[in-house]
Design an enzyme around this catalytic site. Structure first.
Site, PDB file in Angstrom:
ATOM      1  N   ASN A  33       0.080  11.974   2.956  1.00  0.00           N
ATOM      2  CA  ASN A  33       1.380  11.300   3.016  1.00  0.00           C
ATOM      3  C   ASN A  33       2.454  12.267   3.499  1.00  0.00           C
ATOM      4  O   ASN A  33       2.343  13.463   3.253  1.00  0.00           O
ATOM      5  CB  ASN A  33       1.764  10.776   1.634  1.00  0.00           C
ATOM      6  CG  ASN A  33       0.969   9.539   1.280  1.00  0.00           C
ATOM      7  OD1 ASN A  33       0.600   8.778   2.164  1.00  0.00           O
ATOM      8  ND2 ASN A  33       0.679   9.373  -0.002  1.00  0.00           N
TER       9      ASN A  33
ATOM     10  N   CYS B  85      -5.646   4.246   3.537  1.00  0.00           N
ATOM     11  CA  CYS B  85      -4.954   4.183   2.255  1.00  0.00           C
ATOM     12  C   CYS B  85      -5.573   3.051   1.452  1.00  0.00           C
ATOM     13  O   CYS B  85      -5.901   2.004   1.990  1.00  0.00           O
ATOM     14  CB  CYS B  85      -3.471   3.918   2.501  1.00  0.00           C
ATOM     15  SG  CYS B  85      -2.545   3.669   0.998  1.00  0.00           S
ATOM     16  N   HIS B  86      -5.714   3.241   0.157  1.00  0.00           N
ATOM     17  CA  HIS B  86      -6.367   2.202  -0.652  1.00  0.00           C
ATOM     18  C   HIS B  86      -5.394   1.306  -1.414  1.00  0.00           C
ATOM     19  O   HIS B  86      -5.817   0.575  -2.300  1.00  0.00           O
ATOM     20  CB  HIS B  86      -7.379   2.830  -1.609  1.00  0.00           C
ATOM     21  CG  HIS B  86      -6.778   3.933  -2.402  1.00  0.00           C
ATOM     22  ND1 HIS B  86      -7.531   4.858  -3.063  1.00  0.00           N
ATOM     23  CD2 HIS B  86      -5.488   4.285  -2.610  1.00  0.00           C
ATOM     24  CE1 HIS B  86      -6.720   5.719  -3.655  1.00  0.00           C
ATOM     25  NE2 HIS B  86      -5.486   5.394  -3.395  1.00  0.00           N
TER      26      HIS B  86
ATOM     27  N   HIS C 170       2.184   1.585   2.423  1.00  0.00           N
ATOM     28  CA  HIS C 170       2.859   1.532   1.124  1.00  0.00           C
ATOM     29  C   HIS C 170       3.933   0.447   1.062  1.00  0.00           C
ATOM     30  O   HIS C 170       4.559   0.267   0.021  1.00  0.00           O
ATOM     31  CB  HIS C 170       3.485   2.893   0.739  1.00  0.00           C
ATOM     32  CG  HIS C 170       2.472   3.942   0.441  1.00  0.00           C
ATOM     33  ND1 HIS C 170       2.762   5.279   0.398  1.00  0.00           N
ATOM     34  CD2 HIS C 170       1.148   3.842   0.184  1.00  0.00           C
ATOM     35  CE1 HIS C 170       1.672   5.963   0.132  1.00  0.00           C
ATOM     36  NE2 HIS C 170       0.673   5.114   0.000  1.00  0.00           N
TER      37      HIS C 170
END
Lengths: 462, 462, 462, 462
Positions: A157, A179-180, A216
């Site tokens: 990030n 990204c999870h 995000h």
């Protein structure tokens, strides 16, 4: 590398940030269970000792009795050695130290700006980007030099601006950011189906979504299970648990851990906009006006998520440091099992051994027509033989369009600022950030302080 | 209408809101000096008496000794009569009364929300749109019925959503919205050239600009005079007068009038973003975060612009009412001269008697590629024979992109809300507005109060 | 329909053209092997007797000893009855009779225009479209009325304009066109890998492609097998077999059957443009200038493909008619096995029981950015729960861009012509067609003759 | 340069191809009448003698008694000297000699390919581009070096690919291509209004058009005079004169001159497609299938236009050579008057002394949304202070879309071929050209022959 009857051997994976005491071990575990793959993992870290430790630990994973594959681990003293001839490159670094992160997260608090994560957007995310992107620029050039055809998977990030920088510096790079966070929302939807509607045995892969947005701050504009449209169900669900928050079955209470949340932020965003925000509440909150969810620690508590302090990160680091020592000494054994991460599965698909569709971060070629071309966006994409192709998502709905265009613009400015080593341009983005609703004077003072605090890593800007 | 050797005769202009005691007289003056035009102006107003008064006044303009053209004025009892066979339609209405506007502007003050105009965006602009757009829907249908080929010029605020609604209801309408705010900035640039750089005899038409954005939040991304790029000059200028504000030569002091300003908001926006915001400061401030310029009356004063109260509007109305009576009684004479308005010039161009380029509000066909298609935007456009064609502007710069996408999204939602008579959708826009940085609860209370205050004009929503 | 532990029951499939003696039986076979599905197939055909025959045959498939599912078959006297409550609709009709097709294919021959298929483009394809699209308009309206949420799978040619018409008439339809021509090229690539490069056990699904274009004129801009880029291999291959043609292993000789070809057209197009044309040579040739491949029967023979005569179609029909009689009488048994068709697999994915990616024909939402929005294009798409999402392909390469824009424009005009019942507009498309390089006078004579020949089905145009 | 009370002095205009015996004299005449401009014209030509001759002639124009301005003319021995400090650059060169043009135009005739001009498209245009674009590449680099801020006006054919090459080589260049072919069509429309409809005193500037397409294949999708839509009138007109052709009043007969035509090609294209092709018939015919208008000289005669032979060009050159000698000797005097060219007017607008809208060739930034971005297109554009902005045209109508996408694709390929010095890529474009409906073998033989014929100017390709 070469193909065998069953898969691929002599694969070379370069791991930048190879001293990692988190993702690196997950990868070791996943590679150990990959019976169709074998080869070498080259570990490079600016902390060579950490890479060397992981070389030892990696060998333990590889020689574990449950291991089904043959992977060798090797710490490399130079990035050049690590990258030479790599088929895959993993980027998972900590930009600078937790001291800098302390400034990122906590320096703004004196202005009433609270950040629940501080690594993606907001003042912390922007300053973090400024020090990280020049490193990424360096890595991208090294990849172009040593392994231009390798697939590059970024886990670091701020995801979006890092992935974008890789492409700006080396336009032919084959990179994507992973990204999870979306999985967490798919898991929530599965949990909802189980606990509220009596469905059982639902795997998160069965929750089919149209994913769009930026990392995000990703949104689902469609979510289906079999022939069921999950939106009306989620509406009921969000209303039911709006006040109390919702505890997933897997944990007793959202407060048990920093990462858990009661999903109230998610419910609130759904009730406002009619679409499902698909990331942890800690992340989502940071993209909104500060007054909504992050006014002060009490408000955060009311919304049932948490502020991840850097002290808690320090503690986590220490725990993993201890764990590393124990793994090396043999006091504890590596654990091999399903990690839930998709990295190795993605490699397998890119090698043409299978195929898959999942969400990733890549430049916008038009998959989201109403966002700027070239900005890195998160959507589903198809992984096949040496090819990663975005799924077309259609336009962002008008309700959430301004939320996301705002962050895309911020990120584009931050990338330009970093590549031009131009702090003034960065400050324009800083002032525009939704969390930073300060007078320009205060904004400037905060910016200058945060730059000063982290100046060791910002030398190129002066 | 028909063409003569010198121009056009038997032109029919329908004036919706024909009781107007402002624009209508300007038009009368401009028509009186148009020696190449003659015909009839049909005045329609829901207040028939007002239209009738203007019939009398119009005839006085037309028969004035300085008048060079022959125009007849006629008050019509129905909109149908006014529109039948019209070549041009002017829409210049006051949606509801100043009582409703009082609520629009002042009801939010108790929540610390101050509005300098309150008719375009912000809580006032949104509520005003909700009551106005159904009226516009009605007018658009009447135009489709009676004069589908007429050119429709809208002067009413909120400009953008009204113009968009005309197109949503009757997609083949030939309509545009007209506003002189950009001229004010061209005038400022001319003034700068005169007072700071010693150029004289500069007409505002010589200031050549690339105009883009939405009405009242329009930006110049290029400004030239002869071969001079005005941006570096404006930068010096903005820095020089940033603290003190700048008084244009034409008025002694920015405080003399509600509409004047010291241009500090404009200078601040330039220093933030590097582009020239091109509208009065009162308008510009309303599109920004409330804390920037509109925190409270003191801050407004510091920024050297003014809050236009509805009481001051009431006074202005009364003055014009008195003036109307005197014009009718003959106590005063109509004044005929250069009004600075372009309406008649635009008509002349659309009739093919000349041609011109100026800024207008029309749907985005792609003239601003990175804004949504179909949203009404303000750019330059070319007026020729029965044709209005936008000038291509290129993409909004990334610095101001998020500011404008945000307002475009708000406006699209408000239009949908109005056409669907859906207050909940309107509330999504309301909450997202930059001036309304309230908790959702407070936002709801304010919204409900403002709806209640103006419910007489919102019946169709219930 | 409803979901069970293992799949879906009470599924209703409406089959328009349910008297079909080809696709219908394939579906019956595929449904018989679908152990997770059960329900009813409603057969509608303007030839009710044919539907009734298929009801009998369908029941035989369903009760076959190898059948693993429970499907009931029912001939319906009205389309309304067939569509009511359908979950899936299959459109597989013969527009008019083989007499009309005789005119389509053979009438142009007197002008030196030879068509190898005559059902997609060229004079035959255009005239066929004119008589088919009004039927499709009727069907689309019936679908909107009776089963607006059903998935509609079209197998009928001309595929592109039919699928587009479904969307023009009922914009919310969930329809797609299915064609297996791309599979043939994937099969050829697999064959190449086996016979030329020694790979074995390659399934065509392992050949991963980026598919773009329009139906029957589809192109591969990428083709991969594992990590192998197939383009350099195909280049060698095309050069090697350019003169002789290439016989796939499965058949002794390309001349054995109407549908086989030596792939010389494909090789030639690759050598010209550098991309892989992905359809049978018979189809590809029809989209090119007539002089290239279809000058006369000798040239066709040289290029090693065939002209499918309508007489050979008549024979095929008679064979299938006989086969139908035998199936009904029990003289022969239905054969149940792998048909290679994907229809049932697609249904299963749309029901959320699995997921898949394959090539389909749907409107262009932006998946091919440099083709007109709304035109139906063929690309890969992802089938998941009640959702079909195109894979983003990127722009058509400039080499093949003009070939495909030309046909897209032709198809758009033909659709407009049909929906407006405007033969003059159709004639513009007719004159522009690459096969019809005639003087306007001759073009007109041919057009008029072909319209006259088929006027029974073109009544609405007069 | 510097501004004076009345205009601009010390302007420097660099003329590349300054030995020109056509355009150069027109410029001299127009500059002589420009009372608001003065300065120097630097003449550069690879034939220095020709430039020197024009220096003498230029001085005669400048000192002519009717001359209102002060311009000095100077032949330069190097391009560097000519360009240094230039404010405007004019490119008007003859690429190679008429011997090469002889091959371009006449070599294809043995294959039945006739070209009426041979400098834009078709075999001649493509081969001409191949030898010209490397020269343009050289010029663009010199401009970047010596006068990067100058405005560059290209008059050389092939216009589109030359202008595009300027931008590909030096992306920040401020260049445009100028052509008067559209004026010819405006003139025809004015003539129609006079002779058929009784309007008089119509200037071509009063014919207002929406112009779109590529140079020499430009189309009007709207044409207006005052409030009159000219399309229905043009329809009558085209039908009336379709058979006979139409002679403009200014000349007795279309056959009098090479450039005249009876407009039958224009009428035919209108009748086919419904839009007005806006260039001379000689040019239009070359973009269509060879069989339509250019099958053989008889067909050309029937369509009432002419094949411009290179011999006639040689004769024209000789005439102008003689004229040059006489101008130098003083045997004849320069003629100063209205040339009808817009070049000086455009300069004046770019200097901010006035403003204008006219059609030009510049890259597509989105002004024609359904053509590829970056391809050079012809549309109206606005000339103001140091700024050239395209007018937004909207999409090409579907009827003419395939005609123009085809030529755009050809041009893009030719540019790539030239910049990569790749004859094979050029051959792909060559084969695809509408005039070259040959077998690939014949196409190759012709291509090779034409390359061989002009190889002296194609050395860089080998």
């Amino acid at each position: 590398m070469n193909y065998t009857k069953n898969g691929v051997e002599n694969l070379k994976i370069a791991y930048i940030g190879g001293g990692s005491k988190g993702w690196a071990w997950t990868l070791m575990s996943d590679l150990a269970t990959a019976e169709d793959l074998s080869g070498q993992v080259a570990l490079y870290d600016i902390d060579f000792k950490a890479a060397k430790d992981n070389e030892i630990i990696g060998k333990k994973y590889a020689s574990h009795e449950k291991s089904k594959s043959k992977f060798d681990y090797k710490a490399c003293e130079t990035i050049d050695e690590a990258l030479a001839g790599a088929d895959f490159v993993i980027i998972s670094i900590l930009p600078a130290t937790l001291d800098e992160m302390y400034s990122d997260v906590h320096a703004p608090e004196k202005y009433g700006i609270y950040q629940s994560v501080g690594d993606t957007t907001g003042p912390g995310g922007i300053i973090r980007a400024l020090r990280t992107l020049p490193m990424i620029e360096y890595i991208a050039k090294k990849i172009e030099e040593h392994c231009p055809g390798a697939w590059v998977i970024n886990y670091t990030n701020p995801m979006t601006v890092i992935t974008a920088t890789l492409y700006r510096v080396f336009p032919k790079i084959k990179a994507f950011g992973c990204c999870h966070e979306v999985f967490g929302t798919q898991k929530l939807l599965a949990s909802m189906l189980r606990t509220e509607y009596g469905y059982d045995k639902i795997r998160l892969q069965e929750i089919k979504c149209n994913v769009m947005g930026v990392n995000h701050f990703t949104w689902l504009t469609e979510a289906k299970y079999k022939n069921i449209d999950l939106f009306p169900l989620y509406k009921e669900f969000a209303n039911k648990y709006y006040e109390t928050g919702y505890n997933e079955e897997s944990n007793d209470n959202w407060m048990n851990t920093d990462l858990m949340c009661g999903h109230r932020v998610k419910f609130e965003l759904f009730r406002r906009y009619g679409y499902i925000a698909a990331a942890g509440d800690r992340h989502l909150a940071e993209f909104c006006e500060g007054s909504w969810f992050l006014k002060n620690p009490e408000q955060v508590k009311d919304w049932k998520f948490t502020l991840t302090t850097v002290d808690s990160r320090r503690k986590g680091y220490q725990d993993r440091f201890d764990q590393s020592a124990k793994l090396i000494s043999g006091e504890i054994e590596p654990e091999i099992g399903d990690t839930g991460e998709e990295g190795v599965q993605q490699m397998r698909s890119l090698l043409g051994l299978t195929e898959m569709v999942t969400n990733v971060n890549i430049p916008n070629y038009g998959q989201i027509p109403n966002l700027p071309l070239g900005a890195v966006v998160e959507t589903n994409a198809r992984f096949t033989s040496n090819t990663l192709t975005p799924i077309f998502t259609g336009n962002l709905p008008i309700e959430i369009y301004p939320l996301i265009t705002r962050i895309v613009a911020e990120q584009e400015l931050v990338i330009e600022a970093a590549l031009e080593r131009n702090l003034e341009k960065a400050f324009v983005a800083f002032m525009n950030n939704p969390l930073i609703n300060l007078s320009k004077k205060d904004a400037r003072a905060l910016f200058d302080e945060m730059v000063e605090n982290t100046k060791e890593y910002l030398k190129e800007y002066f």
